[in-house]
Design an enzyme around this catalytic site. Sequence first.
Site, PDB file in Angstrom:
ATOM      1  N   TRP A  89       0.804  -1.225   0.000  1.00 48.52           N
ATOM      2  CA  TRP A  89       0.000   0.000   0.000  1.00 48.52           C
ATOM      3  C   TRP A  89       0.838   1.276   0.000  1.00 48.52           C
ATOM      4  CZ3 TRP A  89       1.920   2.290   4.326  1.00 48.52           C
ATOM      5  CH2 TRP A  89       2.432   1.440   5.306  1.00 48.52           C
ATOM      6  N   ASN A  90       2.134   1.169   0.285  1.00 47.55           N
ATOM      7  CA  ASN A  90       2.861   2.395   0.652  1.00 47.55           C
ATOM      8  C   ASN A  90       3.202   3.302  -0.525  1.00 47.55           C
ATOM      9  OD1 ASN A  90       4.702   0.421  -0.194  1.00 47.55           O
ATOM     10  ND2 ASN A  90       6.363   1.355   0.963  1.00 47.55           N
ATOM     11  N   PRO A  93      -3.508  -5.440  -6.208  1.00 47.49           N
ATOM     12  CA  PRO A  93      -3.026  -4.279  -5.459  1.00 47.49           C
ATOM     13  C   PRO A  93      -3.625  -4.325  -4.066  1.00 47.49           C
ATOM     14  CG  PRO A  93      -4.749  -3.617  -7.010  1.00 47.49           C
ATOM     15  CD  PRO A  93      -4.555  -5.094  -7.187  1.00 47.49           C
ATOM     16  N   ASP A  94      -2.978  -3.679  -3.109  1.00 50.11           N
ATOM     17  CA  ASP A  94      -3.544  -3.591  -1.757  1.00 50.11           C
ATOM     18  C   ASP A  94      -4.832  -2.762  -1.831  1.00 50.11           C
ATOM     19  OD1 ASP A  94      -2.121  -3.869   1.286  1.00 50.11           O
ATOM     20  OD2 ASP A  94      -3.835  -2.504   1.100  1.00 50.11           O
ATOM     21  N   GLY A 126       6.419  -6.696   0.591  1.00 51.24           N
ATOM     22  CA  GLY A 126       5.780  -6.518   1.898  1.00 51.24           C
ATOM     23  C   GLY A 126       6.772  -6.792   3.006  1.00 51.24           C
ATOM     24  N   GLU A 172      10.522  -8.470  -2.215  1.00 47.87           N
ATOM     25  CA  GLU A 172      11.063  -7.170  -1.818  1.00 47.87           C
ATOM     26  C   GLU A 172      10.522  -6.882  -0.423  1.00 47.87           C
ATOM     27  OE1 GLU A 172      13.181  -5.378  -3.527  1.00 47.87           O
ATOM     28  OE2 GLU A 172      13.140  -6.497  -5.403  1.00 47.87           O
ATOM     29  N   LEU A 173      11.393  -6.937   0.581  1.00 43.39           N
ATOM     30  CA  LEU A 173      10.907  -6.966   1.959  1.00 43.39           C
ATOM     31  C   LEU A 173      11.397  -5.765   2.776  1.00 43.39           C
ATOM     32  CD1 LEU A 173      11.413 -10.826   2.349  1.00 43.39           C
ATOM     33  CD2 LEU A 173       9.411  -9.599   1.494  1.00 43.39           C
ATOM     34  N   CYS A 215      10.298   1.505   2.068  1.00 37.16           N
ATOM     35  CA  CYS A 215      11.153   0.381   2.489  1.00 37.16           C
ATOM     36  C   CYS A 215      12.630   0.776   2.554  1.00 37.16           C
ATOM     37  CB  CYS A 215      10.942  -0.797   1.561  1.00 37.16           C
ATOM     38  SG  CYS A 215      11.160  -0.371  -0.167  1.00 37.16           S
ATOM     39  N   GLU A 246      12.233  -2.914  12.358  1.00 38.40           N
ATOM     40  CA  GLU A 246      11.818  -1.879  11.415  1.00 38.40           C
ATOM     41  C   GLU A 246      10.596  -1.157  11.987  1.00 38.40           C
ATOM     42  OE1 GLU A 246       9.864  -3.333   7.879  1.00 38.40           O
ATOM     43  OE2 GLU A 246      10.790  -1.788   6.644  1.00 38.40           O
TER      44      GLU A 246
HETATM   45  P1  NAD Z   1       2.599  -7.102   5.107  1.00 39.24           P
HETATM   46  O1  NAD Z   1       3.580  -8.155   4.831  1.00 39.24           O
HETATM   47  O2  NAD Z   1       1.691  -7.268   6.254  1.00 39.24           O
HETATM   48  O3  NAD Z   1       1.663  -6.889   3.833  1.00 39.24           O
HETATM   49  C1  NAD Z   1       2.207  -6.613   2.564  1.00 39.24           C
HETATM   50  C2  NAD Z   1       1.200  -7.018   1.503  1.00 39.24           C
HETATM   51  O4  NAD Z   1       1.060  -8.419   1.533  1.00 39.24           O
HETATM   52  C3  NAD Z   1      -0.199  -6.453   1.798  1.00 39.24           C
HETATM   53  O5  NAD Z   1      -0.701  -5.910   0.612  1.00 39.24           O
HETATM   54  C4  NAD Z   1      -0.997  -7.643   2.263  1.00 39.24           C
HETATM   55  O6  NAD Z   1      -2.350  -7.555   1.849  1.00 39.24           O
HETATM   56  C5  NAD Z   1      -0.297  -8.796   1.569  1.00 39.24           C
HETATM   57  N1  NAD Z   1      -0.384 -10.065   2.290  1.00 39.24           N
HETATM   58  C6  NAD Z   1      -0.483 -10.259   3.626  1.00 39.24           C
HETATM   59  N2  NAD Z   1      -0.519 -11.579   3.893  1.00 39.24           N
HETATM   60  C7  NAD Z   1      -0.431 -12.229   2.717  1.00 39.24           C
HETATM   61  C8  NAD Z   1      -0.409 -13.597   2.335  1.00 39.24           C
HETATM   62  N3  NAD Z   1      -0.495 -14.575   3.242  1.00 39.24           N
HETATM   63  N4  NAD Z   1      -0.302 -13.911   1.039  1.00 39.24           N
HETATM   64  C9  NAD Z   1      -0.208 -12.940   0.109  1.00 39.24           C
HETATM   65  N5  NAD Z   1      -0.235 -11.620   0.407  1.00 39.24           N
HETATM   66  C10 NAD Z   1      -0.341 -11.265   1.696  1.00 39.24           C
HETATM   67  O7  NAD Z   1       3.411  -5.753   5.197  1.00 39.24           O
HETATM   68  P2  NAD Z   1       2.871  -4.309   5.580  1.00 39.24           P
HETATM   69  O8  NAD Z   1       3.139  -4.100   7.008  1.00 39.24           O
HETATM   70  O9  NAD Z   1       1.503  -4.060   5.062  1.00 39.24           O
HETATM   71  O10 NAD Z   1       3.885  -3.428   4.693  1.00 39.24           O
HETATM   72  C11 NAD Z   1       5.023  -2.888   5.202  1.00 39.24           C
HETATM   73  C12 NAD Z   1       6.214  -3.772   4.974  1.00 39.24           C
HETATM   74  O11 NAD Z   1       6.458  -3.911   3.594  1.00 39.24           O
HETATM   75  C13 NAD Z   1       7.468  -3.182   5.551  1.00 39.24           C
HETATM   76  O12 NAD Z   1       8.217  -4.194   6.159  1.00 39.24           O
HETATM   77  C14 NAD Z   1       8.207  -2.646   4.352  1.00 39.24           C
HETATM   78  O13 NAD Z   1       9.585  -2.534   4.506  1.00 39.24           O
HETATM   79  C15 NAD Z   1       7.827  -3.633   3.302  1.00 39.24           C
HETATM   80  N6  NAD Z   1       7.976  -3.056   1.958  1.00 39.24           N
HETATM   81  C16 NAD Z   1       9.063  -3.400   1.221  1.00 39.24           C
HETATM   82  C17 NAD Z   1       9.276  -2.835  -0.031  1.00 39.24           C
HETATM   83  C18 NAD Z   1      10.491  -3.204  -0.881  1.00 39.24           C
HETATM   84  O14 NAD Z   1      10.508  -2.866  -2.057  1.00 39.24           O
HETATM   85  N7  NAD Z   1      11.500  -3.862  -0.323  1.00 39.24           N
HETATM   86  C19 NAD Z   1       8.363  -1.906  -0.518  1.00 39.24           C
HETATM   87  C20 NAD Z   1       7.270  -1.585   0.259  1.00 39.24           C
HETATM   88  C21 NAD Z   1       7.071  -2.167   1.506  1.00 39.24           C
END
Ligand code: NAD
Length: 534
Positions: A174-175, A199-200, A249, A271-272, A305, A403
């Site tokens: 979503w970010n 998409p989220d 995520g 990408e985490l 991120c 984080e």
């Molecule tokens: P999250 O892992 O909870 O969710 C991320 C996405 O995954 C959401 O859209 C969610 O709906 C989806 N999701 C959740 N459970 C799932 C599953 N079991 N199967 C498939 N999809 C699922 O993370 P968050 O807290 O919403 O987002 C923030 C995190 O994302 C932070 O750690 C940030 O660093 C990371 N992030 C990384 C990057 C990158 O490019 N490295 C970019 C953006 C965000």
Amino acid sequence: MTDLLPSDTASSALPQSTPPHVIAPGLAGRLARRAITSPGAQTYDCVTPLTGGVLGSLPQSTVSDVETAYKAARTAQSRWAGLPPQRRVVFLRRLHDLVLDQQAELMDLIQLESGKTRVQAFEEVLDVAGVSRHYARKGPSYLATHRRLGALPLLSQSRELRHPKGVVGIVAPWNYPLSMSITDALPALVAGNAVVLRPDNRSALTALRAIELIDRAGLPEGVLQVVLGDGPTVGNAVLERADYVMFTGSTATGRTVAARAGERLVGASLELGGKNPMYVADDADVEAAAECAVRAMFSSAGQLCISIERLILHERVADEFLKVFVPRVKAMKLGADLDWGNDMGSLISAEQLAKVTEHVDDAVAHGATVLAGGKARPDLGPYFYEPTVLDGVQESMQVCRNETFGPVVSVYRVSSDAEAIAMANDTDYGLNASVWTRDTARGRRIGNRIRCGTVNVNEGYAAAWASNGAPMGGMKQSGLGRRHGAEGIQKFTESQNVTVQHGPGFAIPKGISQKTWARAMTAGLKVMKKAGLS
Ligand code: NAD
């Protein structure tokens, strides 16, 4: 007033005569028609974090809708893959221009959905234009067939080909509502794949509007499918059917996504998260470093991120740096306007606000000092939190290693580059780092020793991120695979070696014993080594 986003010539998604922080009535409904959903679907209320107000509602897909999306994607994919890459990139050239032309409307939606400032929304426009331009120009060469040296010189003629994986499943966060929602789909499509994108929900309006632009840019029908829904059900259903998994995520979710992909033996790019360091060396331009630090730490309210959360200062410049940096942070302009001029906007949700508050309160309770910020700002909007600088952070505090994904940075002091490198690397993460020094050779030397996928010398994150020809991604727990450059498109392909053998090849010629043949081959290999053939 029109009940749709007026037309592509309109400059804003906002009806002129209505209060701010709303979208045109009917817009959500129109955009949702592009997603695969069923009659009577459950709905999701899109809320703007800037005010907490409802923007519109979106239908939600079911697992059976995901099935439908995959069926349609597989049908469309074979025709799409039959086009040469030069034809497949044509839509990207048009998308580049459309995104720039429609930027005002896109920025309105990005701001409304994410709560970020206009200038940070503009970064996303720049990113999509940059990625589109890069793969439009370089995509065909990244996918080209190459001759490779065969086993027997001249007789074994090898070609390396790249085939699409099939259907790529993408779960976007979503970010970065525009950038994160579509920039992975673009190279996946150019590589000849179809895509099923989830998409989220919190960024789906922007994503759906961007997909309208992709359609207008000429992507054939069926190749890009969209479903809407939560992560554990709909996102998971998308990834479980994918021929290749693209997930962005948190590290925790990424680990489960990777495990499932591993069970199915399909590739995955993840990408985490990060706990990204910035090191200010003793010869740094302190003014420039402080100016950049504000951007690198508080862009999108730290919900980026590659945002900096650890500030490592050489003790010889620490006081001087903080004297410039802290007042700048305190002077940052926070606001919810859909206009230029603010330095920082809102967090996305009550959960993000709670996490940021918890990290800061825990640090303070355990003895950290707040140099700037340190509190929520409900007067500005429900999820605003001040840009915050903490000093005296210790190992026992949550903020030290976890984080935050918010506008919070911790200050540390070191007495040498070696100590700074060790501290930068003392984390499970390895996404992005920033190094400040007037001696760029020293900066490169330090950068080479930091275990992060991107290192920015004399920048915070933008230089490496926007260098679309070079890879971007995480080491260690920050992910697998890379975006951008050759890796960012080749990961969506299967490489194949087709070798044509001429002449007698590997057959033992008639009348020659196996032993003699083995001797002849041994001599041949020695000659090949001398001749530099490998
Ligand atoms: P999250 O892992 O909870 O969710 C991320 C996405 O995954 C959401 O859209 C969610 O709906 C989806 N999701 C959740 N459970 C799932 C599953 N079991 N199967 C498939 N999809 C699922 O993370 P968050 O807290 O919403 O987002 C923030 C995190 O994302 C932070 O750690 C940030 O660093 C990371 N992030 C990384 C990057 C990158 O490019 N490295 C970019 C953006 C965000």
